[in-house]
Design a protein around this motif. Sequence first.
Motif, PDB file in Angstrom:
ATOM      1  N   LEU A 153       0.809  -1.216   0.000  1.00 41.48           N
ATOM      2  CA  LEU A 153       0.000   0.000   0.000  1.00 41.48           C
ATOM      3  C   LEU A 153       0.845   1.271   0.000  1.00 41.48           C
ATOM      4  CD1 LEU A 153      -2.972  -0.896   2.381  1.00 41.48           C
ATOM      5  CD2 LEU A 153      -3.008  -0.650  -0.109  1.00 41.48           C
ATOM      6  N   HIS A 154       2.170   1.129   0.135  1.00 40.37           N
ATOM      7  CA  HIS A 154       3.026   2.315   0.064  1.00 40.37           C
ATOM      8  C   HIS A 154       3.339   2.699  -1.385  1.00 40.37           C
ATOM      9  CE1 HIS A 154       5.717   5.257   1.929  1.00 40.37           C
ATOM     10  NE2 HIS A 154       6.518   5.052   0.906  1.00 40.37           N
ATOM     11  N   ILE A 155       3.130   1.809  -2.322  1.00 40.84           N
ATOM     12  CA  ILE A 155       3.497   2.072  -3.724  1.00 40.84           C
ATOM     13  C   ILE A 155       2.872   3.361  -4.256  1.00 40.84           C
ATOM     14  CG2 ILE A 155       3.383   1.192  -6.097  1.00 40.84           C
ATOM     15  CD1 ILE A 155       3.663  -1.624  -4.952  1.00 40.84           C
ATOM     16  N   PRO A 156       1.566   3.643  -4.007  1.00 43.61           N
ATOM     17  CA  PRO A 156       1.000   4.896  -4.527  1.00 43.61           C
ATOM     18  C   PRO A 156       1.659   6.155  -3.976  1.00 43.61           C
ATOM     19  CG  PRO A 156      -0.752   3.369  -3.913  1.00 43.61           C
ATOM     20  CD  PRO A 156       0.524   2.783  -3.404  1.00 43.61           C
ATOM     21  N   PHE A 157       2.402   6.047  -2.865  1.00 44.08           N
ATOM     22  CA  PHE A 157       3.082   7.199  -2.278  1.00 44.08           C
ATOM     23  C   PHE A 157       4.404   7.500  -2.989  1.00 44.08           C
ATOM     24  CE2 PHE A 157       0.086   6.027   0.864  1.00 44.08           C
ATOM     25  CZ  PHE A 157      -0.117   7.092   1.723  1.00 44.08           C
ATOM     26  N   LEU A 158       4.857   6.604  -3.830  1.00 48.68           N
ATOM     27  CA  LEU A 158       6.128   6.777  -4.529  1.00 48.68           C
ATOM     28  C   LEU A 158       5.951   7.642  -5.766  1.00 48.68           C
ATOM     29  CD1 LEU A 158       7.388   3.061  -4.428  1.00 48.68           C
ATOM     30  CD2 LEU A 158       8.010   4.905  -2.842  1.00 48.68           C
ATOM     31  N   SER A 159       7.030   8.319  -6.171  1.00 50.62           N
ATOM     32  CA  SER A 159       7.006   9.057  -7.434  1.00 50.62           C
ATOM     33  C   SER A 159       7.035   8.062  -8.594  1.00 50.62           C
ATOM     34  CB  SER A 159       8.216   9.990  -7.517  1.00 50.62           C
ATOM     35  OG  SER A 159       9.415   9.229  -7.662  1.00 50.62           O
ATOM     36  N   GLU A 160       6.767   8.555  -9.784  1.00 49.63           N
ATOM     37  CA  GLU A 160       6.771   7.660 -10.947  1.00 49.63           C
ATOM     38  C   GLU A 160       8.151   7.034 -11.150  1.00 49.63           C
ATOM     39  OE1 GLU A 160       4.109   6.621 -12.635  1.00 49.63           O
ATOM     40  OE2 GLU A 160       3.034   7.765 -11.107  1.00 49.63           O
ATOM     41  N   ASN A 161       9.204   7.805 -10.930  1.00 47.76           N
ATOM     42  CA  ASN A 161      10.555   7.254 -11.058  1.00 47.76           C
ATOM     43  C   ASN A 161      10.824   6.210  -9.990  1.00 47.76           C
ATOM     44  OD1 ASN A 161      11.187   8.835 -13.280  1.00 47.76           O
ATOM     45  ND2 ASN A 161      12.120  10.472 -12.051  1.00 47.76           N
ATOM     46  N   GLN A 162      10.360   6.453  -8.773  1.00 45.25           N
ATOM     47  CA  GLN A 162      10.563   5.496  -7.693  1.00 45.25           C
ATOM     48  C   GLN A 162       9.798   4.194  -7.935  1.00 45.25           C
ATOM     49  OE1 GLN A 162       9.374   8.052  -4.415  1.00 45.25           O
ATOM     50  NE2 GLN A 162      11.478   8.127  -3.646  1.00 45.25           N
ATOM     51  N   LYS A 163       8.648   4.299  -8.544  1.00 44.14           N
ATOM     52  CA  LYS A 163       7.853   3.093  -8.817  1.00 44.14           C
ATOM     53  C   LYS A 163       8.601   2.129  -9.738  1.00 44.14           C
ATOM     54  CE  LYS A 163       3.333   5.231  -8.119  1.00 44.14           C
ATOM     55  NZ  LYS A 163       2.082   5.717  -8.755  1.00 44.14           N
ATOM     56  N   ASP A 164       9.513   2.658 -10.551  1.00 45.56           N
ATOM     57  CA  ASP A 164      10.325   1.789 -11.416  1.00 45.56           C
ATOM     58  C   ASP A 164      11.297   0.940 -10.597  1.00 45.56           C
ATOM     59  OD1 ASP A 164       9.108   2.773 -13.690  1.00 45.56           O
ATOM     60  OD2 ASP A 164      10.618   4.324 -14.017  1.00 45.56           O
ATOM     61  N   ASN A 165      11.495   1.310  -9.332  1.00 40.42           N
ATOM     62  CA  ASN A 165      12.442   0.589  -8.476  1.00 40.42           C
ATOM     63  C   ASN A 165      11.750  -0.407  -7.547  1.00 40.42           C
ATOM     64  OD1 ASN A 165      14.407   2.181  -9.613  1.00 40.42           O
ATOM     65  ND2 ASN A 165      14.442   3.644  -7.928  1.00 40.42           N
ATOM     66  N   VAL A 166      10.496  -0.721  -7.839  1.00 44.37           N
ATOM     67  CA  VAL A 166       9.729  -1.695  -7.045  1.00 44.37           C
ATOM     68  C   VAL A 166       9.762  -3.048  -7.731  1.00 44.37           C
ATOM     69  CG1 VAL A 166       7.412  -2.335  -6.245  1.00 44.37           C
ATOM     70  CG2 VAL A 166       8.212   0.017  -6.000  1.00 44.37           C
ATOM     71  N   VAL A 167      10.030  -4.089  -6.936  1.00 44.09           N
ATOM     72  CA  VAL A 167      10.055  -5.462  -7.466  1.00 44.09           C
ATOM     73  C   VAL A 167       9.168  -6.339  -6.595  1.00 44.09           C
ATOM     74  CG1 VAL A 167      11.502  -7.486  -7.889  1.00 44.09           C
ATOM     75  CG2 VAL A 167      12.399  -5.212  -8.364  1.00 44.09           C
TER      76      VAL A 167
END
Length: 221
Positions: A153-167
Motif C-alpha cells: 500500500l506504500h506504492i501509490p506514495f512513490l514518485s513515478e521514477n521510484q515506482k520503477d524501483n519496485v520489485v
Amino acid sequence: MTGSLRIGILPTIAPYPVPDFIHHFRGAHPHVNLSIDEKENASLVRELRFGNIDIAISTLPEDREGILEIPVYIEKFVAYFSSECSHAQKIIASGSLPAEHMWILKEGHCVPNGSMNFCKNKDIGNHIYEAGSIETLVRIVDRNGGYTIIPELHIPFLSENQKDNVVHLNVNPPAQRCISILIKDDFIRERAVNAVLETLKSIIPDYMMEERLKKHKIKLR
C-alpha cells in the motif's frame, strides 16, 4: 451511534488508511468522538488491556492472551531498491535477498515465516539506522543505495521514477502480513467494531480483504 471510540494503530499501517478513515468514519458517524493514536504493537496490546483504547488495528502480537483477533486484510511486501542497484533487480525478485545491502524497519518487517522474519533476526540486514517510518526508509535507500522491503500500500506514495524501483517478490510462502482488528475478548460494542470494519472496507482494495468479511458482519456473541 454515539459516545467515544478510541483506536490505536501500528505506525507502519497508519499512513495508508488513516486519512481516508477519518474522513469516511466522521461522515458516517458524526456523533462519535473519534480519536486515533499510533503506537507500537506491545503498547497497543497494553493499552487494550488497560482499557485506554477500545480497538487496535495491527498485526497479530506475540502476547495475545485475552485479545481477540479479527483478520481484516492481507498485504504483501515488495522490494524497493536504489536506482544504483538496478543490476540486483532479478536477484531480489527471485527471493534471494542479500542481507548486507538491506535496510531494516524498526517494527513492521514481521512476516509470519522464518525466512522473511527480519524483525527477529538481527543478523539480517543493515542496522546502522533502524527507520521508524517507511518514507524514511525509502529516502535512505535512495541516498545510500541497497534495498528494503515495503508494504504494497506504500506504492501509490512513490514518485513515478521510484515506482520503477519496485520489485514483487517471488518467495514461498509469500511475503505478506495480516492486518487485524484487535479487541479485548470481553469487548461487547459490536456496532463499533463493525463501523470500523465497514470504514476499512471502503478504503482497502477489495482483493486484499478477507473473503468472509466481504459479505458478513462481525458477531461478537
